[in-house]
Design an enzyme around this catalytic site. Structure first.
Site, PDB file in Angstrom:
ATOM      1  N   LEU A  67     127.302  73.322  67.186  1.00 58.34           N
ATOM      2  CA  LEU A  67     127.109  74.196  66.029  1.00 58.34           C
ATOM      3  C   LEU A  67     125.621  74.344  65.725  1.00 58.34           C
ATOM      4  O   LEU A  67     124.848  73.388  65.885  1.00 58.34           O
ATOM      5  CB  LEU A  67     127.853  73.618  64.816  1.00 58.34           C
ATOM      6  N   ASN A  72     129.395  63.762  69.507  1.00 54.07           N
ATOM      7  CA  ASN A  72     128.425  62.771  69.000  1.00 54.07           C
ATOM      8  C   ASN A  72     128.226  62.853  67.490  1.00 54.07           C
ATOM      9  O   ASN A  72     127.229  62.372  66.970  1.00 54.07           O
ATOM     10  CB  ASN A  72     127.074  62.966  69.712  1.00 54.07           C
ATOM     11  N   GLU A  73     129.193  63.432  66.789  1.00 54.25           N
ATOM     12  CA  GLU A  73     129.013  63.690  65.356  1.00 54.25           C
ATOM     13  C   GLU A  73     128.633  62.468  64.533  1.00 54.25           C
ATOM     14  O   GLU A  73     127.838  62.555  63.604  1.00 54.25           O
ATOM     15  CB  GLU A  73     130.298  64.300  64.773  1.00 54.25           C
ATOM     16  N   GLY A  83     129.907  70.525  69.400  1.00 52.77           N
ATOM     17  CA  GLY A  83     130.662  71.777  69.547  1.00 52.77           C
ATOM     18  C   GLY A  83     130.672  72.287  70.975  1.00 52.77           C
ATOM     19  O   GLY A  83     131.624  72.945  71.403  1.00 52.77           O
TER      20      GLY A  83
HETATM   21  C1  LIG Z   1     132.716  68.086  58.832  1.00 55.03           C
HETATM   22  C2  LIG Z   1     131.340  68.287  59.325  1.00 55.03           C
HETATM   23  C3  LIG Z   1     131.283  69.197  60.533  1.00 55.03           C
HETATM   24  C4  LIG Z   1     131.849  68.524  61.757  1.00 55.03           C
HETATM   25  C5  LIG Z   1     131.815  69.466  62.934  1.00 55.03           C
HETATM   26  C6  LIG Z   1     132.282  68.802  64.204  1.00 55.03           C
HETATM   27  C7  LIG Z   1     132.108  69.659  65.394  1.00 55.03           C
HETATM   28  C8  LIG Z   1     130.752  70.044  65.844  1.00 55.03           C
HETATM   29  C9  LIG Z   1     129.551  69.631  65.312  1.00 55.03           C
HETATM   30  C10 LIG Z   1     128.262  70.123  65.908  1.00 55.03           C
HETATM   31  O1  LIG Z   1     128.250  70.767  66.942  1.00 55.03           O
HETATM   32  S1  LIG Z   1     126.829  69.778  65.028  1.00 55.03           S
HETATM   33  C11 LIG Z   1     125.540  70.103  66.252  1.00 55.03           C
HETATM   34  C12 LIG Z   1     125.390  68.928  67.154  1.00 55.03           C
HETATM   35  N1  LIG Z   1     124.446  69.214  68.223  1.00 55.03           N
HETATM   36  C13 LIG Z   1     123.607  68.282  68.705  1.00 55.03           C
HETATM   37  O2  LIG Z   1     123.568  67.140  68.291  1.00 55.03           O
HETATM   38  C14 LIG Z   1     122.680  68.733  69.804  1.00 55.03           C
HETATM   39  C15 LIG Z   1     121.243  68.698  69.327  1.00 55.03           C
HETATM   40  N2  LIG Z   1     120.363  69.186  70.381  1.00 55.03           N
HETATM   41  C16 LIG Z   1     120.016  68.410  71.443  1.00 55.03           C
HETATM   42  O3  LIG Z   1     120.458  67.298  71.635  1.00 55.03           O
HETATM   43  C17 LIG Z   1     119.068  69.030  72.431  1.00 55.03           C
HETATM   44  O4  LIG Z   1     118.458  70.163  71.801  1.00 55.03           O
HETATM   45  C18 LIG Z   1     119.740  69.525  73.725  1.00 55.03           C
HETATM   46  C19 LIG Z   1     120.940  70.394  73.411  1.00 55.03           C
HETATM   47  C20 LIG Z   1     120.145  68.324  74.583  1.00 55.03           C
HETATM   48  C21 LIG Z   1     118.711  70.366  74.512  1.00 55.03           C
HETATM   49  O5  LIG Z   1     117.520  69.611  74.652  1.00 55.03           O
HETATM   50  P1  LIG Z   1     116.189  70.355  75.091  1.00 55.03           P
HETATM   51  O6  LIG Z   1     115.141  69.297  75.209  1.00 55.03           O
HETATM   52  O7  LIG Z   1     116.465  71.275  76.221  1.00 55.03           O
HETATM   53  O8  LIG Z   1     115.831  71.302  73.855  1.00 55.03           O
HETATM   54  P2  LIG Z   1     115.193  70.853  72.451  1.00 55.03           P
HETATM   55  O9  LIG Z   1     113.706  70.843  72.581  1.00 55.03           O
HETATM   56  O10 LIG Z   1     115.885  69.638  71.945  1.00 55.03           O
HETATM   57  O11 LIG Z   1     115.646  72.065  71.501  1.00 55.03           O
HETATM   58  C22 LIG Z   1     115.117  73.375  71.709  1.00 55.03           C
HETATM   59  C23 LIG Z   1     115.168  74.073  70.368  1.00 55.03           C
HETATM   60  O12 LIG Z   1     116.561  74.235  69.976  1.00 55.03           O
HETATM   61  C24 LIG Z   1     116.753  73.647  68.704  1.00 55.03           C
HETATM   62  N3  LIG Z   1     118.119  73.116  68.659  1.00 55.03           N
HETATM   63  C25 LIG Z   1     118.653  72.202  69.494  1.00 55.03           C
HETATM   64  N4  LIG Z   1     119.945  71.969  69.169  1.00 55.03           N
HETATM   65  C26 LIG Z   1     120.220  72.772  68.094  1.00 55.03           C
HETATM   66  C27 LIG Z   1     121.378  72.999  67.273  1.00 55.03           C
HETATM   67  N5  LIG Z   1     122.539  72.393  67.510  1.00 55.03           N
HETATM   68  N6  LIG Z   1     121.276  73.879  66.239  1.00 55.03           N
HETATM   69  C28 LIG Z   1     120.110  74.518  65.993  1.00 55.03           C
HETATM   70  N7  LIG Z   1     118.951  74.362  66.724  1.00 55.03           N
HETATM   71  C29 LIG Z   1     119.048  73.484  67.757  1.00 55.03           C
HETATM   72  C30 LIG Z   1     115.695  72.579  68.584  1.00 55.03           C
HETATM   73  O13 LIG Z   1     115.475  72.234  67.225  1.00 55.03           O
HETATM   74  C31 LIG Z   1     114.512  73.301  69.233  1.00 55.03           C
HETATM   75  O14 LIG Z   1     114.071  74.253  68.300  1.00 55.03           O
HETATM   76  P3  LIG Z   1     112.483  74.425  68.027  1.00 55.03           P
HETATM   77  O15 LIG Z   1     112.054  73.140  67.378  1.00 55.03           O
HETATM   78  O16 LIG Z   1     111.875  74.612  69.403  1.00 55.03           O
HETATM   79  O17 LIG Z   1     112.408  75.624  67.148  1.00 55.03           O
END
Ligand SMILES: CCCCCCC/C=C/C(=O)SCCNC(=O)CCNC(=O)[C@H](O)C(C)(C)COP(=O)(O)OP(=O)(O)OC[C@H]1O[C@@H](n2cnc3c(N)ncnc32)[C@H](O)[C@@H]1OP(=O)(O)O
Length: 290
Positions: free
Chosen positions: A91, A158-159, A136
């Site tokens: 997400l 990993n929530e 997600g």
């Molecule tokens: C009841 C409550 C709700 C429950 C919901 C349950 C289901 C789902 C929940 C979710 O999905 S919450 C989101 C969880 N996601 C993560 O934990 C992933 C976080 N991101 C990472 O681990 C890494 O970015 C990556 C995906 C492994 C990629 O790594 P990489 O080194 O290639 O890129 P980065 O330099 O880390 O990121 C680039 C850029 O993108 C931004 N970003 C990364 N992930 C997200 C995200 N999920 N949402 C928004 N933005 C994200 C990151 O901040 C960087 O942005 P800038 O700083 O360059 O602007």
């Protein structure tokens, strides 16, 4: 009886899904859809730089593509990513951190819809996981019937690492592929499996050395249904998955209410803020290094 009930329920779902698709079709190609004219298999690539994080527009675009694939009689759907580092970062944290409440309600409803659309997709589905698939992103992969992953990637719900408790229907995605004890441990730890670990526990079905190989393995999986009647196959899949979706369909409003309360809680917002800041910091220091 159950067959018509399932069909009616799917029909009930369709208007919600179709309405959302029409109302917010994205202007840029957030998803790329190609149907192979020889195999009849559709490849749906997530295409929202930099990490395919799921916002309202991307999720609506996925739903729209699934609806199109089901309508054009494609023989199967392969979900993959247009970028070679990340399958889907889960997400979009911008939708969850200090959210606009009206938008958060729509966001959550579309999140429910995209899972239902993929989980119940009438054609065979496979995920070619050519990048990291946390949270997600893992949910999209486990909504598919088969998963092929590239080496040196990570996948998992990993929530708990950032203060979330995944909703019941999200947990069911793990329980549909992992034994309960392992699913419970992985969920409570917020574990991200490496590709090798994911294969070992059955979270993914095969490993591929390249995206092309992953797509080919997904096509082979889809071809394994060539002798099955498509409608009988689809009804069988929906009947097996009925208990999972029933829990969500029976109380979508309750799920929405519970999650809104949880997402808006200071505990979660503080944890999410710290997590998101650390992510940005990591990205900034990486940019500083390059
Ligand atoms: C009841 C409550 C709700 C429950 C919901 C349950 C289901 C789902 C929940 C979710 O999905 S919450 C989101 C969880 N996601 C993560 O934990 C992933 C976080 N991101 C990472 O681990 C890494 O970015 C990556 C995906 C492994 C990629 O790594 P990489 O080194 O290639 O890129 P980065 O330099 O880390 O990121 C680039 C850029 O993108 C931004 N970003 C990364 N992930 C997200 C995200 N999920 N949402 C928004 N933005 C994200 C990151 O901040 C960087 O942005 P800038 O700083 O360059 O602007």
């Amino acid at each position: 009886m159950l067959r018509s009930k399932i069909l009616n329920r799917i029909r009930l779902l369709k208007p919600v899904i179709d309405r959302r698709c029409m109302s917010s079709a994205s202007k840029t190609p957030l998803t790329l859809l190609e149907v192979d004219d020889k195999s009849g298999i559709a490849t749906l690539s997530l295409n929202r730089p930099p990490v395919n994080s799921l916002n309202i527009d991307l999720m609506n675009s996925i739903i729209e593509s699934i609806t199109e694939i089901e309508g054009n009689k494609s023989r199967g759907l392969i979900l993959t990513s247009a970028n070679d580092r990340v399958f889907c970062a889960g997400l979009d944290l911008n939708e969850l951190h200090k959210p606009n409440q009206e938008r958060l309600k729509e966001f959550w409803a579309v999140f429910q819809d995209v899972w239902l659309a993929l989980h119940l997709c009438s054609v065979p589905t496979a995920a070619a996981i050519n990048g990291h698939a946390p949270a997600g992103g893992c949910l999209l992969a486990t909504a598919c019937e088969y998963r092929v992953m590239l080496p040196q990637m990570t996948i998992g719900l990993n929530e708990t690492q950032f203060g979330y408790m995944a909703p019941k229907w999200v947990m069911l995605s793990y329980l549909s592929v992992l034994p309960r004890r392992l699913a419970e441990r992985a969920l409570t730890q917020g574990k991200l499996f490496t590709t090798a670990e994911a294969l070992d526990v059955g979270l993914v079905d095969e490993i591929a050395a390249s995206k092309e190989e992953a797509l080919a393995k997904c096509s082979t999986f889809i071809d394994s249904f060539s002798k099955a009647n498509p409608l009988a196959r689809s009804l069988t899949k929906k009947q097996i998955r009925e208990p999972d979706v029933q829990k969500l369909i029976a109380d979508r409003a309750g799920d929405l209410k519970e999650c809104l309360e949880y997402i808006n809680s200071p505990l979660l917002q503080d944890g999410l803020g710290a997590y998101f800041e650390a992510l940005k910091q990591k990205s900034r220091s990486k940019a500083g290094k390059s």
